[in-house]
Each structure stands twice: as C-alpha cells, then as structure tokens.
Scaffold this motif. Structure first.
Motif, PDB file in Angstrom:
ATOM      1  N   LEU A   1       0.839  -1.197   0.000  1.00  0.00           N
ATOM      2  CA  LEU A   1       0.000   0.000   0.000  1.00  0.00           C
ATOM      3  C   LEU A   1       0.873   1.246   0.000  1.00  0.00           C
ATOM      4  N   THR A   2       0.495   2.215  -0.821  1.00  0.00           N
ATOM      5  CA  THR A   2       1.075   3.559  -0.717  1.00  0.00           C
ATOM      6  C   THR A   2      -0.054   4.564  -0.553  1.00  0.00           C
ATOM      7  N   LEU A   3       0.239   5.641   0.160  1.00  0.00           N
ATOM      8  CA  LEU A   3      -0.712   6.733   0.337  1.00  0.00           C
ATOM      9  C   LEU A   3       0.016   8.040   0.088  1.00  0.00           C
ATOM     10  N   ASP A   4      -0.493   8.816  -0.880  1.00  0.00           N
ATOM     11  CA  ASP A   4       0.056  10.128  -1.207  1.00  0.00           C
ATOM     12  C   ASP A   4      -0.965  11.195  -0.830  1.00  0.00           C
ATOM     13  N   ILE A   5      -0.498  12.266  -0.203  1.00  0.00           N
ATOM     14  CA  ILE A   5      -1.326  13.426   0.115  1.00  0.00           C
ATOM     15  C   ILE A   5      -0.723  14.620  -0.621  1.00  0.00           C
TER      16      ILE A   5
ATOM     17  N   CYS B   1      -5.073   0.920   7.501  1.00  0.00           N
ATOM     18  CA  CYS B   1      -3.776   0.367   7.090  1.00  0.00           C
ATOM     19  C   CYS B   1      -2.686   1.428   7.139  1.00  0.00           C
ATOM     20  N   THR B   2      -3.044   2.657   7.486  1.00  0.00           N
ATOM     21  CA  THR B   2      -2.107   3.775   7.397  1.00  0.00           C
ATOM     22  C   THR B   2      -2.017   4.612   8.661  1.00  0.00           C
ATOM     23  N   GLY B   3      -2.863   4.342   9.654  1.00  0.00           N
ATOM     24  CA  GLY B   3      -3.031   5.295  10.729  1.00  0.00           C
ATOM     25  C   GLY B   3      -3.852   6.471  10.243  1.00  0.00           C
ATOM     26  N   THR B   4      -4.152   7.374  11.144  1.00  0.00           N
ATOM     27  CA  THR B   4      -4.969   8.542  10.812  1.00  0.00           C
ATOM     28  C   THR B   4      -4.062   9.716  10.476  1.00  0.00           C
ATOM     29  N   ILE B   5      -4.272  10.291   9.286  1.00  0.00           N
ATOM     30  CA  ILE B   5      -3.509  11.460   8.846  1.00  0.00           C
ATOM     31  C   ILE B   5      -4.487  12.624   8.704  1.00  0.00           C
ATOM     32  N   PHE B   6      -4.281  13.657   9.465  1.00  0.00           N
ATOM     33  CA  PHE B   6      -5.186  14.805   9.424  1.00  0.00           C
ATOM     34  C   PHE B   6      -4.765  15.727   8.284  1.00  0.00           C
ATOM     35  N   ILE B   7      -5.743  16.056   7.434  1.00  0.00           N
ATOM     36  CA  ILE B   7      -5.477  16.845   6.241  1.00  0.00           C
ATOM     37  C   ILE B   7      -6.331  18.111   6.259  1.00  0.00           C
ATOM     38  N   GLU B   8      -5.946  19.070   5.441  1.00  0.00           N
ATOM     39  CA  GLU B   8      -6.650  20.338   5.344  1.00  0.00           C
ATOM     40  C   GLU B   8      -7.652  20.308   4.195  1.00  0.00           C
ATOM     41  N   PRO B   9      -8.695  21.127   4.254  1.00  0.00           N
ATOM     42  CA  PRO B   9      -9.610  21.246   3.115  1.00  0.00           C
ATOM     43  C   PRO B   9      -8.842  21.564   1.834  1.00  0.00           C
ATOM     44  N   GLY B  10      -9.248  20.935   0.756  1.00  0.00           N
ATOM     45  CA  GLY B  10      -8.573  21.095  -0.522  1.00  0.00           C
ATOM     46  C   GLY B  10      -7.541  20.027  -0.809  1.00  0.00           C
ATOM     47  N   SER B  11      -7.225  19.187   0.180  1.00  0.00           N
ATOM     48  CA  SER B  11      -6.200  18.160  -0.009  1.00  0.00           C
ATOM     49  C   SER B  11      -6.711  17.029  -0.901  1.00  0.00           C
ATOM     50  N   ARG B  12      -5.778  16.446  -1.644  1.00  0.00           N
ATOM     51  CA  ARG B  12      -6.084  15.309  -2.505  1.00  0.00           C
ATOM     52  C   ARG B  12      -5.290  14.103  -2.016  1.00  0.00           C
ATOM     53  N   ALA B  13      -5.997  13.018  -1.771  1.00  0.00           N
ATOM     54  CA  ALA B  13      -5.373  11.783  -1.291  1.00  0.00           C
ATOM     55  C   ALA B  13      -5.494  10.695  -2.349  1.00  0.00           C
ATOM     56  N   VAL B  14      -4.424   9.935  -2.518  1.00  0.00           N
ATOM     57  CA  VAL B  14      -4.414   8.809  -3.461  1.00  0.00           C
ATOM     58  C   VAL B  14      -3.837   7.603  -2.734  1.00  0.00           C
ATOM     59  N   ALA B  15      -4.628   6.541  -2.631  1.00  0.00           N
ATOM     60  CA  ALA B  15      -4.156   5.284  -2.046  1.00  0.00           C
ATOM     61  C   ALA B  15      -4.113   4.226  -3.132  1.00  0.00           C
ATOM     62  N   ASP B  16      -2.989   3.545  -3.228  1.00  0.00           N
ATOM     63  CA  ASP B  16      -2.799   2.513  -4.247  1.00  0.00           C
ATOM     64  C   ASP B  16      -2.488   1.195  -3.547  1.00  0.00           C
ATOM     65  N   PHE B  17      -3.366   0.207  -3.757  1.00  0.00           N
ATOM     66  CA  PHE B  17      -3.177  -1.152  -3.258  1.00  0.00           C
ATOM     67  C   PHE B  17      -2.869  -2.017  -4.484  1.00  0.00           C
TER      68      PHE B  17
ATOM     69  N   LEU C   1      -9.314  10.790  -3.645  1.00  0.00           N
ATOM     70  CA  LEU C   1     -10.326  11.625  -3.009  1.00  0.00           C
ATOM     71  C   LEU C   1      -9.776  13.024  -2.781  1.00  0.00           C
ATOM     72  N   THR C   2     -10.580  14.007  -3.178  1.00  0.00           N
ATOM     73  CA  THR C   2     -10.294  15.410  -2.832  1.00  0.00           C
ATOM     74  C   THR C   2     -11.384  15.873  -1.880  1.00  0.00           C
ATOM     75  N   VAL C   3     -10.970  16.419  -0.737  1.00  0.00           N
ATOM     76  CA  VAL C   3     -11.919  17.005   0.220  1.00  0.00           C
ATOM     77  C   VAL C   3     -11.855  18.508   0.014  1.00  0.00           C
ATOM     78  N   ALA C   4     -12.835  19.031  -0.717  1.00  0.00           N
ATOM     79  CA  ALA C   4     -12.718  20.392  -1.285  1.00  0.00           C
ATOM     80  C   ALA C   4     -13.583  21.384  -0.510  1.00  0.00           C
TER      81      ALA C   4
END
Length: 254
Positions: A177-181, A227-243, A251-254
């Motif tokens: 698994l990778t997670l990019d913010i 699988c990653t723990g909790t990562i707190f992000i700001e509005p407008g952030s884009r997250a990509v998880a690849d399994f 996902l973008t939280v806009a």
C-alpha cells in the motif's frame, strides 16, 4: 455499574443534537458518560437508531489478539466511486486508507458462531477505501476511547473504491500500500493494519458486533480498520491510495 436507560438516552440525545445542529459538545454530562464498553455500545446503538437504517460497518482492533470494536454506518456517510467530498461535511478530516468487504449474502445472528469459511463464502467483493475520521466533540480524541466509541467510533465518512471480484487471491496481511497526500508520499507499507487479519474482524462482527442489529446482511459494506493510521489533512487536499493488485482510490476534500 451499568448506565441507566435514561442516561443512555441522554447521551445519545446529546450526540444526535450535536449532529443535527452542527454544534460540537465539550463533553457528555457526567451521568451520561460511558464507564465501560457496554455503556459505549448502548449509546452507540441508540444513536444509530436515531440516524436510520444501518448500511455498513467499521470494525478494527489494536493488535492481532486484541478484542475488536465496531460501529454502524449509515447511507448518508457511505459513498461509492466518489472522487470529491465537501470539507463542510466535517469538523476535522482524519483520512485513513482501508480495505472494505462487501457481502453478497446474509450472516444473520444465530446461536452457533459463523465459521471463518462461512464468513468468506458470504463475501462478494473487496475494495480499496478511505474512511474520514471526525468527531461530534469540540476536540478530536479529547473525551477518551469510550466516548469516541459511543460517538460512532469517530466515523465521518466511508468512501468505497472499485470492486475486485476475484478477491480470494488478495492476501490483506501482506498487501502492499502507498498513500500520497497532495503528491507527497506519506505511507509506503505492507499490510499496515495493526489488527492483523481482517477476516478475524469480519467474523467477530458477524458473531458479536452486529448481533444487536440482527447480524450482517447482503449488501452490507464493512471496512476493516486503518492500514495507514490517521492522517489529518486540510480542506482542498487530494489523497491517493494505491493497493497494487487490489485497486486504487482517489479523493479530494474540497
């Protein structure tokens, strides 16, 4: 000492009002504060009844041999193949990449425990997912684990990615698994779920966690812990998880 029915209703009413009015609680009143897991689950169930039908579940554990915990999820915070959610839905945005199982058949409550093989036979598909963790309290995590469990296990939203029907070839314990913010690699791991085997969690949910709601049902969506723990992000952030081999979710939280 078990909470009285009146105290359970008081606690659930406060949490439901915090949702309805978008006014976070500083804390539950002392008489309405859960003293143990039984209290927390009683409040949680009353909140669930106030929200509406249960369409999904979250289940997790702190270690491979730890007792799991669970919370029901409802249609208004369950999303399929959604690439964007409004930040205004949340007070805090704690993102977790997770693995979701979707059931194709019922696992109703019964006296004889469901076996691992029976639980596996009830699974129809597996999905990459994000859970957004949130709170109905003024500060995330400020009220301790029992209050968080009562508050739907800090659930904010569950976003489910594309199905992998050939799911039996997936080994979640050894799944990369990778997670990019926002383009930055934040997680690169294998497995990553501190609960270990998620099928153990699924079986516990069928036999114990979901029992007050009649068990699990065809179409239910179950997310099996971060699988990653909790990562707190700001509005407008884009997250990509690849399994790899299982799927990818953005996902973008806009």
């Amino acid at each position: 000492m078990t909470m009285t029915a009146e105290a359970v209703l008081e606690a659930a009413g406060a949490l439901l009002a915090a949702r309805r009015d978008n006014r976070p609680l500083d804390a539950l009143l002392p008489a309405a504060m859960p003293a143990d897991k039984a209290d927390a689950y009683a409040i949680q169930a009353e909140v669930a009844r106030g929200i509406g039908p249960v369409t999904a579940w979250k289940v997790g554990a702190s270690a491979p041999d730890a007792e799991p915990s669970s919370a029901p999820i409802h249609a208004d915070t369950l999303f399929f193949d959604t690439g964007t959610l409004p930040a205004a839905m949340f007070r805090v945005i704690g993102i977790e990449a997770e693995i979701v199982y979707r059931l194709k058949s019922d696992l109703p409550a019964r006296d004889e425990p469901w076996t691992r093989d029976e639980v596996l036979d009830a699974v129809g598909s597996i999905h990459p997912a994000f859970e957004i963790c949130d709170t109905r309290f003024a500060a995330y995590g400020s009220q301790g684990p029992l209050a968080s469990l009562a508050d739907q296990g800090n659930h904010g939203a569950l976003i489910v990615g594309p199905a992998t029907a050939d799911w039996r070839r997936i080994d979640p314990v050894h799944q990369p698994l990778t997670l990019d913010i926002d383009g930055e690699r934040r997680i690169d791991t294998v497995g990553g779920n501190k609960a270990g085997d998620p099928i153990r969690l699924l079986a516990w949910l069928a036999n114990v966690g979901a029992r007050p709601f009649g068990g699990l049902h065809a179409g239910d969506t179950v997310t099996t812990g971060s699988c990653t723990g909790t990562i707190f992000i700001e509005p407008g952030s884009r997250a990509v998880a690849d399994f790899p081999g299982l799927g990818r979710i953005e996902l973008t939280v806009a």
